[in-house]
Design a protein around this motif. Structure first.
Motif, PDB file in Angstrom:
ATOM      1  N   VAL A   5       0.719  -1.025   0.031  1.00  0.00           N
ATOM      2  CA  VAL A   5      -0.042   0.100  -0.118  1.00  0.00           C
ATOM      3  C   VAL A   5       0.941   1.117  -0.098  1.00  0.00           C
ATOM      4  CG1 VAL A   5      -1.823   1.275   1.223  1.00  0.00           C
ATOM      5  CG2 VAL A   5      -1.936  -1.190   1.199  1.00  0.00           C
ATOM      6  N   VAL A   6       0.611   1.975  -0.861  1.00  0.00           N
ATOM      7  CA  VAL A   6       1.472   3.382  -1.016  1.00  0.00           C
ATOM      8  C   VAL A   6       0.527   4.521  -1.313  1.00  0.00           C
ATOM      9  CG1 VAL A   6       3.411   2.308  -2.009  1.00  0.00           C
ATOM     10  CG2 VAL A   6       1.932   3.431  -3.489  1.00  0.00           C
ATOM     11  N   PHE A   7       0.842   5.866  -1.136  1.00  0.00           N
ATOM     12  CA  PHE A   7       0.421   7.007  -1.532  1.00  0.00           C
ATOM     13  C   PHE A   7       1.053   8.110  -1.935  1.00  0.00           C
ATOM     14  CE2 PHE A   7       1.110   7.222   2.898  1.00  0.00           C
ATOM     15  CZ  PHE A   7       1.457   8.664   3.231  1.00  0.00           C
ATOM     16  N   ASP A   8       0.684   8.873  -2.933  1.00  0.00           N
ATOM     17  CA  ASP A   8       1.502   9.999  -3.463  1.00  0.00           C
ATOM     18  C   ASP A   8       1.302  11.181  -3.133  1.00  0.00           C
ATOM     19  OD1 ASP A   8       3.023   7.901  -4.995  1.00  0.00           O
ATOM     20  OD2 ASP A   8       1.301   7.734  -6.419  1.00  0.00           O
ATOM     21  N   ALA A   9       0.101  11.241  -2.506  1.00  0.00           N
ATOM     22  CA  ALA A   9      -0.476  12.889  -1.978  1.00  0.00           C
ATOM     23  C   ALA A   9      -1.013  12.517  -0.581  1.00  0.00           C
ATOM     24  CB  ALA A   9      -1.141  13.524  -2.900  1.00  0.00           C
ATOM     25  N   PHE A  10      -1.069  13.765   0.120  1.00  0.00           N
ATOM     26  CA  PHE A  10      -1.928  13.733   1.321  1.00  0.00           C
ATOM     27  C   PHE A  10      -3.385  13.873   1.164  1.00  0.00           C
ATOM     28  CE2 PHE A  10       2.500  15.539   2.773  1.00  0.00           C
ATOM     29  CZ  PHE A  10       2.670  14.427   3.486  1.00  0.00           C
ATOM     30  N   GLY A  11      -3.971  13.185   1.975  1.00  0.00           N
ATOM     31  CA  GLY A  11      -5.598  13.172   1.600  1.00  0.00           C
ATOM     32  C   GLY A  11      -6.338  12.438   2.545  1.00  0.00           C
ATOM     33  N   PRO A  59       6.649  11.348  -3.218  1.00  0.00           N
ATOM     34  CA  PRO A  59       5.619  10.385  -3.298  1.00  0.00           C
ATOM     35  C   PRO A  59       5.901   8.955  -2.964  1.00  0.00           C
ATOM     36  CG  PRO A  59       6.670  10.727  -5.586  1.00  0.00           C
ATOM     37  CD  PRO A  59       7.447  11.609  -4.434  1.00  0.00           C
ATOM     38  N   HIS A  60       5.197   8.051  -3.179  1.00  0.00           N
ATOM     39  CA  HIS A  60       5.378   6.806  -2.942  1.00  0.00           C
ATOM     40  C   HIS A  60       5.637   6.202  -1.512  1.00  0.00           C
ATOM     41  CE1 HIS A  60       5.384   2.933  -5.305  1.00  0.00           C
ATOM     42  NE2 HIS A  60       6.347   2.585  -4.378  1.00  0.00           N
ATOM     43  N   SER A  61       5.002   7.008  -0.687  1.00  0.00           N
ATOM     44  CA  SER A  61       5.092   6.628   0.788  1.00  0.00           C
ATOM     45  C   SER A  61       4.283   5.596   1.205  1.00  0.00           C
ATOM     46  CB  SER A  61       4.723   8.019   1.665  1.00  0.00           C
ATOM     47  OG  SER A  61       5.037   7.835   2.884  1.00  0.00           O
ATOM     48  N   ARG A  62       4.824   4.752   2.261  1.00  0.00           N
ATOM     49  CA  ARG A  62       4.211   3.744   2.770  1.00  0.00           C
ATOM     50  C   ARG A  62       3.530   3.991   4.208  1.00  0.00           C
ATOM     51  NH1 ARG A  62       7.872  -1.722   1.566  1.00  0.00           N
ATOM     52  NH2 ARG A  62       6.309  -2.506   3.082  1.00  0.00           N
ATOM     53  N   LEU A  63       3.044   3.026   4.605  1.00  0.00           N
ATOM     54  CA  LEU A  63       2.172   2.990   6.007  1.00  0.00           C
ATOM     55  C   LEU A  63       2.381   1.855   6.843  1.00  0.00           C
ATOM     56  CD1 LEU A  63      -1.274   4.944   5.076  1.00  0.00           C
ATOM     57  CD2 LEU A  63       0.406   6.057   6.383  1.00  0.00           C
ATOM     58  N   GLY A  64       2.053   1.966   7.952  1.00  0.00           N
ATOM     59  CA  GLY A  64       2.074   1.034   9.176  1.00  0.00           C
ATOM     60  C   GLY A  64       2.962   0.823  10.148  1.00  0.00           C
ATOM     61  N   ILE A  65       2.674   1.041  11.265  1.00  0.00           N
ATOM     62  CA  ILE A  65       3.734   0.777  12.588  1.00  0.00           C
ATOM     63  C   ILE A  65       3.407  -0.461  13.322  1.00  0.00           C
ATOM     64  CG2 ILE A  65       3.751   3.463  12.721  1.00  0.00           C
ATOM     65  CD1 ILE A  65       1.774   3.431  15.079  1.00  0.00           C
ATOM     66  N   TYR A 101       2.021  -2.274   5.960  1.00  0.00           N
ATOM     67  CA  TYR A 101       0.849  -2.294   5.043  1.00  0.00           C
ATOM     68  C   TYR A 101       1.233  -2.763   3.889  1.00  0.00           C
ATOM     69  CZ  TYR A 101      -2.233   0.897   7.483  1.00  0.00           C
ATOM     70  OH  TYR A 101      -3.141   1.599   8.395  1.00  0.00           O
ATOM     71  N   ALA A 102       1.837  -4.192   3.926  1.00  0.00           N
ATOM     72  CA  ALA A 102       2.411  -4.862   2.691  1.00  0.00           C
ATOM     73  C   ALA A 102       2.447  -6.380   2.965  1.00  0.00           C
ATOM     74  CB  ALA A 102       3.675  -4.265   2.538  1.00  0.00           C
ATOM     75  N   GLU A 103       2.858  -7.260   2.009  1.00  0.00           N
ATOM     76  CA  GLU A 103       2.888  -8.488   1.909  1.00  0.00           C
ATOM     77  C   GLU A 103       4.323  -8.903   2.569  1.00  0.00           C
ATOM     78  OE1 GLU A 103       1.856 -10.113  -1.596  1.00  0.00           O
ATOM     79  OE2 GLU A 103      -0.363 -10.268  -1.077  1.00  0.00           O
TER      80      GLU A 103
END
Length: 328
Positions: A5-11, A59-65, A101-103
């Motif tokens: 899971v990635v995102f390139d912009a905030f929102g 861009p291409h930021s990831r998530l998950g702590i 947030y990844a395999e």
């Protein structure tokens, strides 16, 4: 190819998308974990929306702590672990680069702990962040002892519920604070010795009432903001107030120099990057799980392809303070 899971912009939640990326080989001292499930945390929401207290590169930021899985590969010089070991991620300080947030994800071997056998995958995914924060704040920082009266704000949230259980595990007296009277019965069922609902009760008067007039020995403030001024008065002289959350985005007034309290700010990375403290945390939390004293509450489980819906569920407050888990 593994999904991330990635995102390139905030929102809003819709900025997240699933992409295919090759699994990264672990470097020296690292392990690669095949993620089985992860929890959705408020910090993930803040990172995605651009309101995080730390910088999130685009861009291409990831998530998950937070998450749980199985060791898939070992980097050079890793000892004490082997492929196939079930583990919990103990710290992902660079979640924007290799979040859960990844395999698959890689991280230092010192930042995983063996998964307690008594925890199922869903519970393990939702366990570490809340319980390690509660443990670190109350035991490592505030030095909580048996018999201490502990006032816990935002008690219906994940860390608040964990703090109630951690306090009970050592024989302290958890007093839950919530904004809503409707949550009183649920918090009593979760283990609170008493509940203060601030929509009908003054927190200072109620804290004095539930502590025999002395005030709380420890106040765990998971909200911050202007309300902290009342919490300072709810503690006994010589007590401790520890701020371990920032749910209220309004400025928090400074503590007057005349306040007869020890005041700390706490962030989980204060301890989860310290291998010695992590070892103590794991021992305490494993014992609590084994005894049945510690158990996370899960609101709903989503599949990885439905991660956008999982974030919507969190933003709409539909989890009622319990954890949202995503299976991978």
């Amino acid at each position: 190819m593994p999904r991330v899971v990635v995102f390139d912009a905030f929102g809003g939640p819709d900025v997240m998308r699933l992409v295919d990326e090759p699994a990264v080989e672990p470097a020296v001292g690292e392990v690669r974990v095949r993620i089985e499930a992860f929890a959705v945390n408020p910090l993930d929401q803040m990172m995605r929306s651009g309101t995080s207290p730390t910088t999130v590169p685009l861009p291409h930021s990831r998530l998950g702590i937070e998450g749980t899985g199985v060791i898939d590969a070992l980097g050079p010089e890793v000892t004490g672990l082997k492929t196939g070991d079930p583990v919990i991620l103990a710290a992902v300080p660079d979640a924007s680069a290799r979040g859960s947030y990844a395999e698959y994800t890689t991280l230092p071997a010192s930042q995983v702990v063996v998964r307690p056998a008594a925890l199922g995958i869903m519970e393990a995914a939702a366990f570490w962040v809340a319980y390690s924060t509660a443990y670190g704040a109350l035991l490592e920082k505030a030095r909580m002892r048996p018999g201490d009266h502990v006032l816990i704000t935002a008690a219906s949230g994940g860390v608040g519920r964990a703090a109630i259980q951690v306090a009970r595990q050592i024989g302290a007296v958890p007093i839950a604070v919530t904004r809503h009277t409707a949550k009183k019965d649920d918090l009593l069922a979760a283990g609170a010795a008493a509940v203060i609902a601030t929509d009908h009760t003054d927190v200072v008067e109620a804290a004095r009432h539930h502590t025999g007039g002395t005030g709380a020995d420890i106040v765990l403030d998971l909200v911050a903001g202007p309300g902290r001024q009342h919490l300072l008065k709810a503690a006994r002289p010589g007590g401790t107030l520890i701020t371990a959350g920032f749910l209220d985005s309004r400025p928090t007034p400074p503590v007057p120099s005349s306040t007869p309290l020890t005041v700390h700010a706490y962030r989980s990375f204060d301890h989860t990057l310290d291998a010695v403290v992590v070892k103590r945390m794991a021992a305490f939390l494993n014992a609590g799980v084994r005894l049945g004293a510690l158990r996370p509450a899960i609101a709903k489980v989503f599949a990885l392809q439905d991660v956008v819906e999982a974030h919507r569920h969190l933003e709409e407050g539909l989890n009622d303070g319990k954890k949202i888990v995503v299976t991978v």
